[in-house]
Design a protein around this motif. Structure first.
Motif, PDB file in Angstrom:
ATOM      1  N   PHE A 189      22.040  -5.750 -44.674  1.00  0.00           N
ATOM      2  CA  PHE A 189      21.421  -4.490 -44.235  1.00  0.00           C
ATOM      3  C   PHE A 189      20.240  -4.128 -45.131  1.00  0.00           C
ATOM      4  CE2 PHE A 189      21.012   0.083 -44.891  1.00  0.00           C
ATOM      5  CZ  PHE A 189      20.788   0.545 -43.601  1.00  0.00           C
ATOM      6  N   HIS A 190      20.453  -4.153 -46.438  1.00  0.00           N
ATOM      7  CA  HIS A 190      19.403  -3.719 -47.359  1.00  0.00           C
ATOM      8  C   HIS A 190      18.239  -4.704 -47.396  1.00  0.00           C
ATOM      9  CE1 HIS A 190      21.300  -0.133 -48.948  1.00  0.00           C
ATOM     10  NE2 HIS A 190      22.442  -0.791 -49.020  1.00  0.00           N
ATOM     11  N   VAL A 191      18.545  -5.985 -47.514  1.00  0.00           N
ATOM     12  CA  VAL A 191      17.456  -6.958 -47.614  1.00  0.00           C
ATOM     13  C   VAL A 191      16.643  -7.003 -46.321  1.00  0.00           C
ATOM     14  CG1 VAL A 191      16.898  -9.391 -47.950  1.00  0.00           C
ATOM     15  CG2 VAL A 191      18.669  -8.315 -49.350  1.00  0.00           C
ATOM     16  N   ALA A 192      17.314  -6.890 -45.168  1.00  0.00           N
ATOM     17  CA  ALA A 192      16.573  -6.843 -43.894  1.00  0.00           C
ATOM     18  C   ALA A 192      15.678  -5.609 -43.840  1.00  0.00           C
ATOM     19  CB  ALA A 192      17.554  -6.850 -42.728  1.00  0.00           C
ATOM     20  N   SER A 193      16.162  -4.486 -44.358  1.00  0.00           N
ATOM     21  CA  SER A 193      15.337  -3.268 -44.392  1.00  0.00           C
ATOM     22  C   SER A 193      14.109  -3.471 -45.266  1.00  0.00           C
ATOM     23  CB  SER A 193      16.157  -2.085 -44.918  1.00  0.00           C
ATOM     24  OG  SER A 193      17.236  -1.789 -44.069  1.00  0.00           O
ATOM     25  N   TRP A 194      14.304  -4.119 -46.421  1.00  0.00           N
ATOM     26  CA  TRP A 194      13.165  -4.380 -47.303  1.00  0.00           C
ATOM     27  C   TRP A 194      12.138  -5.263 -46.602  1.00  0.00           C
ATOM     28  CZ3 TRP A 194      16.435  -6.228 -52.119  1.00  0.00           C
ATOM     29  CH2 TRP A 194      17.245  -5.174 -52.546  1.00  0.00           C
ATOM     30  N   MET A 195      12.611  -6.287 -45.929  1.00  0.00           N
ATOM     31  CA  MET A 195      11.693  -7.199 -45.248  1.00  0.00           C
ATOM     32  C   MET A 195      10.947  -6.503 -44.128  1.00  0.00           C
ATOM     33  SD  MET A 195      13.885 -10.727 -45.040  1.00  0.00           S
ATOM     34  CE  MET A 195      14.054 -11.804 -46.469  1.00  0.00           C
ATOM     35  N   ASP A 196      11.663  -5.680 -43.354  1.00  0.00           N
ATOM     36  CA  ASP A 196      11.009  -4.938 -42.274  1.00  0.00           C
ATOM     37  C   ASP A 196       9.956  -3.987 -42.829  1.00  0.00           C
ATOM     38  OD1 ASP A 196      11.777  -5.628 -39.645  1.00  0.00           O
ATOM     39  OD2 ASP A 196      13.777  -4.811 -39.978  1.00  0.00           O
ATOM     40  N   ALA A 197      10.309  -3.267 -43.902  1.00  0.00           N
ATOM     41  CA  ALA A 197       9.360  -2.313 -44.484  1.00  0.00           C
ATOM     42  C   ALA A 197       8.128  -3.035 -45.024  1.00  0.00           C
ATOM     43  CB  ALA A 197      10.044  -1.514 -45.592  1.00  0.00           C
ATOM     44  N   ALA A 198       8.339  -4.163 -45.701  1.00  0.00           N
ATOM     45  CA  ALA A 198       7.206  -4.924 -46.230  1.00  0.00           C
ATOM     46  C   ALA A 198       6.301  -5.414 -45.106  1.00  0.00           C
ATOM     47  CB  ALA A 198       7.715  -6.106 -47.068  1.00  0.00           C
ATOM     48  N   GLN A 199       6.906  -5.814 -43.998  1.00  0.00           N
ATOM     49  CA  GLN A 199       6.113  -6.258 -42.853  1.00  0.00           C
ATOM     50  C   GLN A 199       5.285  -5.112 -42.277  1.00  0.00           C
ATOM     51  OE1 GLN A 199       5.822  -9.305 -42.161  1.00  0.00           O
ATOM     52  NE2 GLN A 199       4.729  -9.322 -40.225  1.00  0.00           N
ATOM     53  N   HIS A 200       5.866  -3.922 -42.206  1.00  0.00           N
ATOM     54  CA  HIS A 200       5.105  -2.740 -41.758  1.00  0.00           C
ATOM     55  C   HIS A 200       3.929  -2.482 -42.691  1.00  0.00           C
ATOM     56  CE1 HIS A 200       7.237  -0.951 -38.335  1.00  0.00           C
ATOM     57  NE2 HIS A 200       8.366  -1.398 -38.872  1.00  0.00           N
ATOM     58  N   MET A 228      11.947   1.292 -50.213  1.00  0.00           N
ATOM     59  CA  MET A 228      10.560   1.196 -50.683  1.00  0.00           C
ATOM     60  C   MET A 228      10.461   0.329 -51.940  1.00  0.00           C
ATOM     61  SD  MET A 228       8.760   4.887 -50.068  1.00  0.00           S
ATOM     62  CE  MET A 228       8.099   5.289 -48.444  1.00  0.00           C
ATOM     63  N   LEU A 229      11.418   0.507 -52.857  1.00  0.00           N
ATOM     64  CA  LEU A 229      11.422  -0.322 -54.055  1.00  0.00           C
ATOM     65  C   LEU A 229      11.644  -1.786 -53.697  1.00  0.00           C
ATOM     66  CD1 LEU A 229      11.396  -0.788 -57.088  1.00  0.00           C
ATOM     67  CD2 LEU A 229      13.812  -0.080 -57.153  1.00  0.00           C
ATOM     68  N   GLY A 230      12.610  -2.059 -52.812  1.00  0.00           N
ATOM     69  CA  GLY A 230      12.863  -3.430 -52.394  1.00  0.00           C
ATOM     70  C   GLY A 230      11.666  -4.053 -51.690  1.00  0.00           C
ATOM     71  N   ALA A 231      11.015  -3.270 -50.827  1.00  0.00           N
ATOM     72  CA  ALA A 231       9.836  -3.782 -50.123  1.00  0.00           C
ATOM     73  C   ALA A 231       8.686  -4.058 -51.092  1.00  0.00           C
ATOM     74  CB  ALA A 231       9.391  -2.787 -49.059  1.00  0.00           C
ATOM     75  N   ALA A 232       8.503  -3.166 -52.089  1.00  0.00           N
ATOM     76  CA  ALA A 232       7.441  -3.376 -53.078  1.00  0.00           C
ATOM     77  C   ALA A 232       7.687  -4.653 -53.876  1.00  0.00           C
ATOM     78  CB  ALA A 232       7.358  -2.168 -54.011  1.00  0.00           C
ATOM     79  N   LEU A 278       7.056 -10.576 -55.183  1.00  0.00           N
ATOM     80  CA  LEU A 278       7.897 -11.697 -55.582  1.00  0.00           C
ATOM     81  C   LEU A 278       8.411 -12.456 -54.368  1.00  0.00           C
ATOM     82  CD1 LEU A 278      10.082  -9.763 -58.207  1.00  0.00           C
ATOM     83  CD2 LEU A 278       8.182 -11.312 -58.730  1.00  0.00           C
ATOM     84  N   PRO A 279       8.845 -13.706 -54.550  1.00  0.00           N
ATOM     85  CA  PRO A 279       9.513 -14.423 -53.449  1.00  0.00           C
ATOM     86  C   PRO A 279      10.810 -13.710 -53.058  1.00  0.00           C
ATOM     87  CG  PRO A 279       8.896 -15.919 -55.230  1.00  0.00           C
ATOM     88  CD  PRO A 279       8.689 -14.541 -55.753  1.00  0.00           C
ATOM     89  N   TRP A 280      11.134 -13.746 -51.785  1.00  0.00           N
ATOM     90  CA  TRP A 280      12.281 -12.979 -51.304  1.00  0.00           C
ATOM     91  C   TRP A 280      13.603 -13.438 -51.909  1.00  0.00           C
ATOM     92  CZ3 TRP A 280      12.104  -8.374 -49.600  1.00  0.00           C
ATOM     93  CH2 TRP A 280      10.996  -7.923 -48.871  1.00  0.00           C
ATOM     94  N   ASN A 281      13.700 -14.701 -52.283  1.00  0.00           N
ATOM     95  CA  ASN A 281      14.978 -15.167 -52.824  1.00  0.00           C
ATOM     96  C   ASN A 281      15.286 -14.607 -54.209  1.00  0.00           C
ATOM     97  OD1 ASN A 281      12.849 -16.750 -53.860  1.00  0.00           O
ATOM     98  ND2 ASN A 281      14.270 -18.373 -54.440  1.00  0.00           N
ATOM     99  N   VAL A 282      14.268 -14.063 -54.902  1.00  0.00           N
ATOM    100  CA  VAL A 282      14.523 -13.472 -56.216  1.00  0.00           C
ATOM    101  C   VAL A 282      14.471 -11.946 -56.185  1.00  0.00           C
ATOM    102  CG1 VAL A 282      13.606 -15.522 -57.361  1.00  0.00           C
ATOM    103  CG2 VAL A 282      12.113 -13.550 -56.992  1.00  0.00           C
ATOM    104  N   VAL A 283      14.107 -11.365 -55.051  1.00  0.00           N
ATOM    105  CA  VAL A 283      13.954  -9.910 -54.978  1.00  0.00           C
ATOM    106  C   VAL A 283      15.274  -9.172 -55.231  1.00  0.00           C
ATOM    107  CG1 VAL A 283      13.447  -7.988 -53.406  1.00  0.00           C
ATOM    108  CG2 VAL A 283      11.871  -9.907 -53.576  1.00  0.00           C
ATOM    109  N   PRO A 284      16.414  -9.560 -54.635  1.00  0.00           N
ATOM    110  CA  PRO A 284      17.657  -8.818 -54.929  1.00  0.00           C
ATOM    111  C   PRO A 284      17.999  -8.810 -56.419  1.00  0.00           C
ATOM    112  CG  PRO A 284      17.948 -10.183 -52.989  1.00  0.00           C
ATOM    113  CD  PRO A 284      16.636 -10.576 -53.587  1.00  0.00           C
TER     114      PRO A 284
END
Length: 210
Positions: free
Chosen positions: A46-57, A89-93, A98-104
């Motif tokens: 849920f959280h990582v998908a939200s970060w990815m969606d927000a970053a795409q926006h 917002m922090l996750g998307a930033a 950074l690469p997505w595999n290290v973001v969490p």
């Protein structure tokens, strides 16, 4: 409360040493992820998908997104209208940088360091500087935080928990009549509500009792 609200003398471990120890403690928490991959708890997707969606926006020029296109197997949902924004917002930033595999892991590291700073700021009003530092280190890596990181993956709640000691410290000093302290308390309290609503409800009752 028996303890005085006056701060202890500024002697003891310096801020740079405290930051170094918080960074080492946070690194120890995420160290298994370097070898085993990200811990995928209940809310991880849920959280990582939200970060990815927000970053795409953001890449399309939409600063405050409303629609999470990747939710519900691609059918989407208006998640961002309802879910508090600070964590995604922090996750998307971080995802922009950074690469997505290290973001969490980077998110967890930053929030645990923030938790240590927050508790040190709170504890130093009642404890000697070394004791406040030890208290802050324990709070940063306390068992519930580890449960959130490795079992629940509720990254928004983790952020709210990191801010709670700051809110408690400012709340206990509200009686001193300082306008600056009242403003800081309001800002931290608002940041908690903008992080995670269930945690904010619990923290609100806790602050009322304090």
């Amino acid at each position: 409360l028996a303890p005085s609200l006056a701060s202890h003398p500024r002697s003891g471990p310096a801020l740079w040493l405290a930051l170094l120890l918080f960074a080492l403690a946070a690194t120890a928490v995420i160290l298994p992820m370097f070898f085993l991959g990200n811990a995928s708890g209940h809310d991880f997707e849920f959280h990582v998908a939200s970060w990815m969606d927000a970053a795409q926006h953001w890449r399309h020029g939409v600063f405050y997104p409303r629609w999470a296109a990747g939710a519900n197997f691609g059918f989407g949902e208006p998640r961002f209208i309802f879910y508090p924004p600070l964590s995604w917002m922090l996750g998307a930033a971080l995802g922009i940088l950074l690469p997505w595999n290290v973001v969490p892991g980077a998110y967890i590291w930053l929030v645990l360091v923030l938790a240590g700073i927050s508790m040190r700021q709170f504890a130093r009003h009642w404890m000697s500087p070394p004791a406040a530092l030890a208290c802050a280190l324990f709070y940063a890596v306390n068992p519930y935080h580890l449960l959130v990181v490795y079992y629940r993956s509720d990254f928004a709640e983790l952020l709210a928990c990191a801010l709670f000691p700051l809110a408690a410290g400012h709340a206990l000093r509200l009686g001193h009549g300082s306008l600056r302290n009242a403003i800081l308390h309001a800002l931290v309290f608002a940041a908690i509500w903008l992080s995670n609503a269930p945690a904010a409800v619990l923290i609100s009752y806790s602050l009322a009792m304090l």
